[in-house]
Motif scaffolding. Structure first.
Motif, PDB file in Angstrom:
ATOM      1  N   PHE A 112       0.834  -1.199   0.000  1.00 59.96           N
ATOM      2  CA  PHE A 112       0.000   0.000   0.000  1.00 59.96           C
ATOM      3  C   PHE A 112       0.872   1.253   0.000  1.00 59.96           C
ATOM      4  N   ALA A 113       1.875   1.283   0.865  1.00 58.31           N
ATOM      5  CA  ALA A 113       2.773   2.441   0.934  1.00 58.31           C
ATOM      6  C   ALA A 113       3.527   2.631  -0.380  1.00 58.31           C
ATOM      7  N   ASP A 114       3.996   1.539  -0.976  1.00 62.52           N
ATOM      8  CA  ASP A 114       4.713   1.623  -2.248  1.00 62.52           C
ATOM      9  C   ASP A 114       3.806   2.153  -3.353  1.00 62.52           C
ATOM     10  N   TYR A 278      -1.224   7.434   9.644  1.00 62.34           N
ATOM     11  CA  TYR A 278      -2.049   6.219   9.606  1.00 62.34           C
ATOM     12  C   TYR A 278      -1.362   5.206  10.514  1.00 62.34           C
ATOM     13  N   VAL A 279      -2.012   4.859  11.612  1.00 59.90           N
ATOM     14  CA  VAL A 279      -1.437   3.965  12.619  1.00 59.90           C
ATOM     15  C   VAL A 279      -2.151   2.623  12.564  1.00 59.90           C
ATOM     16  N   VAL A 280      -1.384   1.549  12.415  1.00 61.23           N
ATOM     17  CA  VAL A 280      -1.953   0.198  12.371  1.00 61.23           C
ATOM     18  C   VAL A 280      -1.380  -0.623  13.519  1.00 61.23           C
ATOM     19  N   THR A 353      -8.112  -6.811   4.944  1.00 59.91           N
ATOM     20  CA  THR A 353      -9.280  -6.361   4.180  1.00 59.91           C
ATOM     21  C   THR A 353      -9.428  -4.846   4.262  1.00 59.91           C
ATOM     22  N   ILE A 354      -9.218  -4.279   5.437  1.00 59.82           N
ATOM     23  CA  ILE A 354      -9.341  -2.829   5.602  1.00 59.82           C
ATOM     24  C   ILE A 354      -8.335  -2.094   4.720  1.00 59.82           C
ATOM     25  N   ILE A 355      -7.082  -2.526   4.755  1.00 61.65           N
ATOM     26  CA  ILE A 355      -6.042  -1.866   3.953  1.00 61.65           C
ATOM     27  C   ILE A 355      -6.363  -1.986   2.470  1.00 61.65           C
ATOM     28  N   GLU A 360      -8.321   0.164  -2.766  1.00 64.97           N
ATOM     29  CA  GLU A 360      -9.263   0.092  -3.882  1.00 64.97           C
ATOM     30  C   GLU A 360     -10.002   1.418  -4.070  1.00 64.97           C
ATOM     31  N   LYS A 361     -10.405   2.036  -2.973  1.00 63.07           N
ATOM     32  CA  LYS A 361     -11.106   3.322  -3.073  1.00 63.07           C
ATOM     33  C   LYS A 361     -10.204   4.429  -3.611  1.00 63.07           C
ATOM     34  N   MET A 362      -8.897   4.242  -3.439  1.00 61.84           N
ATOM     35  CA  MET A 362      -7.935   5.227  -3.952  1.00 61.84           C
ATOM     36  C   MET A 362      -7.459   4.896  -5.350  1.00 61.84           C
TER      37      MET A 362
END
Length: 366
Positions: A112-114, A278-280, A353-355, A360-362
């Motif tokens: 995601f970060a990449d 963004y903290v996970v 799933t959240i990530i 996907e929304k982005m």
């Protein structure tokens, strides 16, 4: 309905097996897993109580800060989070994980970060920075002739301590060094050395003890960090000793394989340079709340209420370890898989799933 299901204990990095007792989809206790190769049917108090993590202060619904934190739908929470991520430049975004996530979560978060072009990403390394060498195994500990321990492993990691006790019963010499006047490990050692600093201890230790021919030596490193840890590695790098750093959180070893290991100072520097965080899985407000006050927008993904959740603008309820399938890498580098046992409470989702939903929304492909 009552069932017993096997999993990996999340209480420390040793990677013991534990059976959860489930009644009507709720964890009500634990039962020893007799055949597990690491703890061989033994569990410490933290392991026996691990089921309580599933039941305390759980987040069950997405939250958005309006007048206060208010319950909202997943659609609203994800839309708010993604709109804020889109409105910030890549260099203005920071991502922090903890050592308690699964390997699969680290992999997804890194992708995601990449895809987002975010370089300000890492995990809270707490006590030990990244290392690449092959560590001692638990069998190496048990079969040692000489063990040097820095820290109090019998108290903090009893099932690792059990291997030390078995080695001593087999004739091994045990020397422990630590800061307090006495420790549980020190009391059970052949010699206890109270130290003022790791550096002073290393300056005075007799190298000949570690270079005795044909002696199987293991050095267990616990409770030290940063420069002290680096000094210990340098001291022993030319010896025949096998090293075993003991990680504080259950999957810090897995985290360091994929993300940058960040000390508290590193984390503070990261927070100076970003506007959205963004903290996970971590709780930075518990150890550097003042630094978080500079953040313009805070997104937290976690399974329970903590100090960072209470400061957040968007809260995404994730799942606890027994509510998802995945893997941990224990302190000796062994990858341990576990399966989902119970469903997460309320409207909580699986963390991967959240990530992926945010990505996907982005419009990002992971």
């Amino acid at each position: 309905m009552l069932k017993v299901a096997h999993t990996i204990c999340p209480s420390c990095s040793v990677g013991c097996g534990v059976n959860l007792i489930i009644k009507d989809q709720e964890a009500v206790g634990t039962y020893p897993y007799k055949r597990h190769p690491i703890n061989q049917g033994k569990n410490c108090k933290k392991g026996r109580d691990s089921y309580q993590i599933l039941n305390e202060n759980r987040l069950k619904d997405p939250l958005i800060r309006k007048k206060g934190l208010e319950q909202v739908s997943w659609e609203d929470a994800l839309e708010t989070a993604t709109s804020q991520l889109k409105s910030h430049e890549n260099h203005e975004i920071g991502i922090i994980a903890s050592g308690d996530c699964t390997n699969e979560e680290y992999e997804t978060l890194k992708k995601f970060a990449d895809a987002l072009g975010v370089e300000n990403i890492g995990y809270n390394a707490k006590n030990i920075p990244t290392f690449k060498f092959k560590t001692a195994s638990l069998d190496d500990v048990e079969n040692s002739d000489f063990i040097l321990i820095i820290g109090d492993v019998l108290k903090e990691n009893p099932l690792l301590g059990r291997r030390v006790v078995l080695a001593k019963e087999g004739g091994a010499e045990i020397i422990t060094a630590d800061y307090p006047e006495k420790t549980l490990t020190g009391i059970n050692s052949d010699e206890y050395i109270q130290i003022e600093s790791t550096s002073s201890f290393l300056d005075n230790i007799n190298r000949k003890v570690l270079e005795t021919p044909h002696q199987s030596t293991t050095v267990i490193i616990s409770g030290v960090s940063g420069e002290e840890f680096e000094n210990i590695l340098k001291f022993f790098q030319d010896s025949n000793a096998k090293l075993l750093p003991v990680m504080e959180e259950c999957n810090s070893r897995g985290a360091m394989n994929l993300l940058s290991a960040l000390t508290e100072d590193d984390l503070k520097d990261l927070l100076k340079n970003v506007k959205l965080l963004y903290v996970v899985g971590d709780d930075p407000a518990s150890y550097m709340e003042e630094s978080l006050k500079n953040i313009e927008f805070l997104i937290t993904q976690n399974f329970f209420v903590n100090e960072t959740v209470l400061m957040s603008d968007v809260v995404l309820p994730g799942s606890c370890w027994a509510e998802k399938s995945g893997s941990f890498t224990n302190t000796t580098g062994e990858i341990q898989n576990f399966e989902k046992i119970v469903e997460p409470p309320g409207n909580a989702w699986d963390d991967v799933t959240i990530i992926r939903e945010i990505a996907e929304k982005m419009g990002l492909e992971l």
